[in-house]
Write a protein that holds these residues in place. Sequence first.
Motif, PDB file in Angstrom:
ATOM      1  N   ALA A  17      44.261 -40.609  18.953  1.00  0.00           N
ATOM      2  CA  ALA A  17      43.734 -39.641  19.836  1.00  0.00           C
ATOM      3  C   ALA A  17      43.039 -38.497  18.807  1.00  0.00           C
ATOM      4  CB  ALA A  17      44.493 -38.904  20.843  1.00  0.00           C
ATOM      5  N   ARG A  18      43.675 -38.098  17.632  1.00  0.00           N
ATOM      6  CA  ARG A  18      43.251 -37.222  16.785  1.00  0.00           C
ATOM      7  C   ARG A  18      42.180 -37.853  15.751  1.00  0.00           C
ATOM      8  NH1 ARG A  18      48.650 -33.949  16.045  1.00  0.00           N
ATOM      9  NH2 ARG A  18      48.612 -32.898  18.289  1.00  0.00           N
ATOM     10  N   GLY A  19      41.535 -38.839  15.907  1.00  0.00           N
ATOM     11  CA  GLY A  19      40.694 -39.400  15.030  1.00  0.00           C
ATOM     12  C   GLY A  19      41.194 -40.390  13.925  1.00  0.00           C
ATOM     13  N   ALA A  20      42.525 -40.311  13.562  1.00  0.00           N
ATOM     14  CA  ALA A  20      43.208 -41.159  12.476  1.00  0.00           C
ATOM     15  C   ALA A  20      42.963 -42.629  12.842  1.00  0.00           C
ATOM     16  CB  ALA A  20      44.412 -40.666  12.082  1.00  0.00           C
ATOM     17  N   VAL A  21      43.214 -43.360  11.936  1.00  0.00           N
ATOM     18  CA  VAL A  21      43.408 -44.955  12.212  1.00  0.00           C
ATOM     19  C   VAL A  21      44.855 -45.149  11.727  1.00  0.00           C
ATOM     20  CG1 VAL A  21      42.363 -47.212  11.718  1.00  0.00           C
ATOM     21  CG2 VAL A  21      40.701 -45.393  12.381  1.00  0.00           C
ATOM     22  N   ARG A  35      48.074 -44.949   7.635  1.00  0.00           N
ATOM     23  CA  ARG A  35      47.119 -44.063   8.406  1.00  0.00           C
ATOM     24  C   ARG A  35      46.123 -43.443   7.580  1.00  0.00           C
ATOM     25  NH1 ARG A  35      50.086 -38.801  10.244  1.00  0.00           N
ATOM     26  NH2 ARG A  35      49.547 -38.312   7.903  1.00  0.00           N
ATOM     27  N   TRP A  36      44.892 -43.327   8.054  1.00  0.00           N
ATOM     28  CA  TRP A  36      43.724 -43.181   7.308  1.00  0.00           C
ATOM     29  C   TRP A  36      42.720 -42.631   8.405  1.00  0.00           C
ATOM     30  CZ3 TRP A  36      39.275 -46.231   8.114  1.00  0.00           C
ATOM     31  CH2 TRP A  36      39.538 -47.323   8.809  1.00  0.00           C
ATOM     32  N   GLN A  37      41.774 -41.783   7.630  1.00  0.00           N
ATOM     33  CA  GLN A  37      40.735 -41.306   8.302  1.00  0.00           C
ATOM     34  C   GLN A  37      39.175 -42.083   8.002  1.00  0.00           C
ATOM     35  OE1 GLN A  37      42.625 -38.724  10.188  1.00  0.00           O
ATOM     36  NE2 GLN A  37      40.572 -37.920  10.030  1.00  0.00           N
ATOM     37  N   PRO A  38      38.750 -42.379   8.901  1.00  0.00           N
ATOM     38  CA  PRO A  38      37.334 -43.196   8.707  1.00  0.00           C
ATOM     39  C   PRO A  38      36.407 -42.314   7.616  1.00  0.00           C
ATOM     40  CG  PRO A  38      37.879 -43.135  10.806  1.00  0.00           C
ATOM     41  CD  PRO A  38      38.815 -42.074  10.309  1.00  0.00           C
ATOM     42  N   GLY A  39      35.979 -42.953   6.501  1.00  0.00           N
ATOM     43  CA  GLY A  39      35.403 -42.265   5.641  1.00  0.00           C
ATOM     44  C   GLY A  39      36.271 -41.552   4.615  1.00  0.00           C
ATOM     45  N   GLY A  40      37.440 -41.345   4.653  1.00  0.00           N
ATOM     46  CA  GLY A  40      38.474 -40.689   3.965  1.00  0.00           C
ATOM     47  C   GLY A  40      39.594 -41.635   3.410  1.00  0.00           C
ATOM     48  N   ASP A  41      40.496 -40.941   2.907  1.00  0.00           N
ATOM     49  CA  ASP A  41      41.713 -41.690   2.182  1.00  0.00           C
ATOM     50  C   ASP A  41      42.829 -42.011   3.119  1.00  0.00           C
ATOM     51  OD1 ASP A  41      40.495 -41.639  -0.349  1.00  0.00           O
ATOM     52  OD2 ASP A  41      41.023 -39.478  -0.791  1.00  0.00           O
ATOM     53  N   THR A  42      43.717 -42.832   2.628  1.00  0.00           N
ATOM     54  CA  THR A  42      45.017 -43.142   3.126  1.00  0.00           C
ATOM     55  C   THR A  42      45.719 -41.751   3.059  1.00  0.00           C
ATOM     56  OG1 THR A  42      44.893 -45.517   3.079  1.00  0.00           O
ATOM     57  CG2 THR A  42      46.898 -44.621   3.137  1.00  0.00           C
ATOM     58  N   THR A  43      46.195 -41.469   4.223  1.00  0.00           N
ATOM     59  CA  THR A  43      46.835 -40.126   4.254  1.00  0.00           C
ATOM     60  C   THR A  43      48.669 -40.440   4.664  1.00  0.00           C
ATOM     61  OG1 THR A  43      46.767 -39.910   6.883  1.00  0.00           O
ATOM     62  CG2 THR A  43      45.310 -38.855   4.909  1.00  0.00           C
ATOM     63  N   LEU A  44      48.866 -41.644   4.847  1.00  0.00           N
ATOM     64  CA  LEU A  44      50.368 -41.946   4.964  1.00  0.00           C
ATOM     65  C   LEU A  44      50.541 -43.223   5.140  1.00  0.00           C
ATOM     66  CD1 LEU A  44      53.057 -40.612   5.884  1.00  0.00           C
ATOM     67  CD2 LEU A  44      52.637 -41.033   8.328  1.00  0.00           C
TER      68      LEU A  44
END
Length: 171
Positions: A17-21, A35-44
């Motif tokens: 829901a918050r935009g993360a994949v 867990r990553w953000q489209p166009g961004g890095d892996t965050t977890l």
Amino acid sequence: MAYSIPFYPGEVSYLAARGAVWSTGRGDPQYRIKRWQPGGDTTLVVETRRPPVSVPTAERDSVIDMMRQMTSNMGVGEWDWSRVPSTKPAVEAIFESAEGNLWIGTPSNGDGILFDVYSRDVSYLGTASLGPGLNLFEQVTPVVRGDLVWLIVTDELDVPYVVRARIAPTG
């Protein structure tokens, strides 16, 4: 027609829901979810080192026989059947509850459906299980609100059913 290799670990993903994949890697049979953000890095990365679940020999042989018959009927040559894995992919489904808890569907050694549940901060909360004889209908994401879950399952004849279940702690 296109067919995938049975038991091959394809990518499993979920848009939160918050935009993360949340996603697994295609071809990676391990329990490893990023867990990553489209166009961004892996965050977890969530990873568990539990042993793989074997595909029962009779089930694997049955699937190979079915695929062999289909390819023969279509006039396709013989495949390399050794490419059919003997273990199940460690992650079968990913989704979040209304409260933001992460649910990871995993295969069981027996019959039934298992879900590892993690809190919003990804602390392990436990494993939920749904009784034997049912398979998750993966085209529709389960819905979890509080201590209730709604999901679509199929029985041994692939008949779909909507199930509403109360989540109850064990012990």
